[in-house]
Design an enzyme around this catalytic site. Structure first.
Site, PDB file in Angstrom:
ATOM      1  N   ASN A  14      64.060 -25.854  35.823  1.00 57.11           N
ATOM      2  CA  ASN A  14      64.640 -26.453  37.026  1.00 57.11           C
ATOM      3  C   ASN A  14      65.432 -25.434  37.820  1.00 57.11           C
ATOM      4  OD1 ASN A  14      63.731 -29.015  36.287  1.00 57.11           O
ATOM      5  ND2 ASN A  14      65.657 -29.566  35.290  1.00 57.11           N
ATOM      6  N   ASP A  16      69.069 -25.491  39.419  1.00 56.92           N
ATOM      7  CA  ASP A  16      70.308 -26.261  39.441  1.00 56.92           C
ATOM      8  C   ASP A  16      70.991 -26.107  40.797  1.00 56.92           C
ATOM      9  OD1 ASP A  16      69.808 -26.920  36.834  1.00 56.92           O
ATOM     10  OD2 ASP A  16      71.395 -25.674  35.973  1.00 56.92           O
ATOM     11  N   ASP A 238      83.132 -23.761  32.740  1.00 55.39           N
ATOM     12  CA  ASP A 238      81.990 -24.617  33.085  1.00 55.39           C
ATOM     13  C   ASP A 238      81.273 -25.010  31.791  1.00 55.39           C
ATOM     14  OD1 ASP A 238      79.731 -25.849  34.079  1.00 55.39           O
ATOM     15  OD2 ASP A 238      78.909 -24.064  35.055  1.00 55.39           O
ATOM     16  N   ASP A 244      72.698 -26.158  25.365  1.00 60.38           N
ATOM     17  CA  ASP A 244      71.502 -25.319  25.394  1.00 60.38           C
ATOM     18  C   ASP A 244      71.779 -23.963  24.749  1.00 60.38           C
ATOM     19  OD1 ASP A 244      70.076 -27.304  26.716  1.00 60.38           O
ATOM     20  OD2 ASP A 244      70.682 -26.585  28.684  1.00 60.38           O
ATOM     21  N   SER A 274      79.795 -19.683  25.826  1.00 62.67           N
ATOM     22  CA  SER A 274      79.041 -20.011  27.039  1.00 62.67           C
ATOM     23  C   SER A 274      79.868 -20.771  28.073  1.00 62.67           C
ATOM     24  CB  SER A 274      77.788 -20.826  26.683  1.00 62.67           C
ATOM     25  OG  SER A 274      78.121 -22.160  26.363  1.00 62.67           O
TER      26      SER A 274
END
Length: 299
Positions: A14, A16, A238, A244, A274
């Site tokens: 995708n 984002d 974030d 993932d 992450s």
């Protein structure tokens, strides 16, 4: 387990569309945002990038549209060192997008699958020779369920370790669940996964589960006993893509022959690192960054 270290990721790709704001808008409310970005995403592509950043040999299988987003995403994955020979541009759908709002140290997401739903079982069947050359398969649920089930079938037929991240949650047939080696739900998804099953079936599934709990860490099952790994305290920028990152790291660690405990601890660290940067893929740590963290936190 196969001796090679190749990982095949079959899933979504995708773009984002990320909007940042100080607060989430209430229904019917308009608020001012602080920034807007387009960032490569999709759970499949995210997990492929997470694997590649950690030094793995990764093949991506999926579909994009024949549009600007599609070409940009293929180019991006290639630059990450991912084999994109089997990412197919299709003419009858636009590239998938995810509309993401970041506010209040959290996120809300609407996904429009688009070309991802053109990744059909018959297309996957034609790629059996690609799949059988790998040792680990990583799956999510942003492509048709029939394709996921075909992937599981092909994976087990050729001796791959099959990992399923059941997100966004959809009901999975029992036959496929039996063939999957590891299932990685979060705290909400595990409740949905077990809903309506008798105790024996619940126990069988829980033995395969590695449950991510955000800042509270992760739990997994070893010889029928639940084991817990505490969360890691970091400065959150974030949270998009944390799951993932965890799944990619888990796949890499298991492919490298680490024990389940070692793999979960490694993935827990990668998931935590992450969230310290903006963006699902851009926030994913490299192997060098993980090693630096480990070295600086030795007891």
């Amino acid at each position: 387990m196969k001796k090679n270290n190749k990982i095949v990721v079959i899933g979504s790709i995708n773009m984002d569309l990320v909007t940042r704001s100080d607060i989430f808008p209430k229904p019917g409310e308009t608020v001012l945002g602080t920034s807007f970005l387009t960032i490569p995403g999709g759970k499949g592509a995210n997990q492929a990038v997470a694997c590649a950043r950690l030094g793995a040999s990764v093949t991506m299988i999926g579909c994009v549209g024949q549009d600007l987003f599609g070409q940009e995403l293929i180019d991006h994955l290639r630059k990450q060192g991912i084999n994109v020979d089997n990412v197919e541009p299709v003419t009858d759908e636009k590239t998938g997008i995810a509309s993401i709002t970041l506010a209040e140290n959290d996120n809300s997401i609407i996904v429009v699958p688009g070309a991802n739903y053109r990744m059909t079982p018959d297309k996957l069947e034609k790629l059996e020779d690609v799949i059988k050359e790998c040792s680990t398969m990583l799956l999510q649920l942003e492509i048709p369920m029939a394709t996921v089930e075909k992937a599981v079938e092909l994976g087990k037929e050729h001796g791959l370790t099959v990992i399923l991240n059941p997100a966004p949650f959809m009901k999975i047939c029992e036959q496929a669940l039996k063939k999957i080696d590891y299932i990685t739900p979060n705290e909400h998804e595990v409740v949905q996964l077990l809903n309506g099953l008798d105790e024996n079936k619940k126990n069988d599934i829980m033995k395969k589960c590695i449950i991510t709990k955000g800042s509270k860490g992760v739990s997994y099952f070893d010889n029928g006993q639940e084991c817990t790994i505490d969360g890691i305290s970091v400065d959150v920028v974030d949270t998009t893509g944390a799951g993932d990152s965890f799944n990619g790291a888990l796949a890499v660690a298991l492919t490298e022959g680490k024990t389940l405990e070692e793999a979960c601890r490694f993935a827990n660290i990668v998931g935590a690192l992450s969230v310290t940067k903006l963006g699902a893929q851009t926030g994913m740590p490299t192997k060098a960054e993980v090693e630096k963290f480990l070295n600086s936190n030795k007891k």
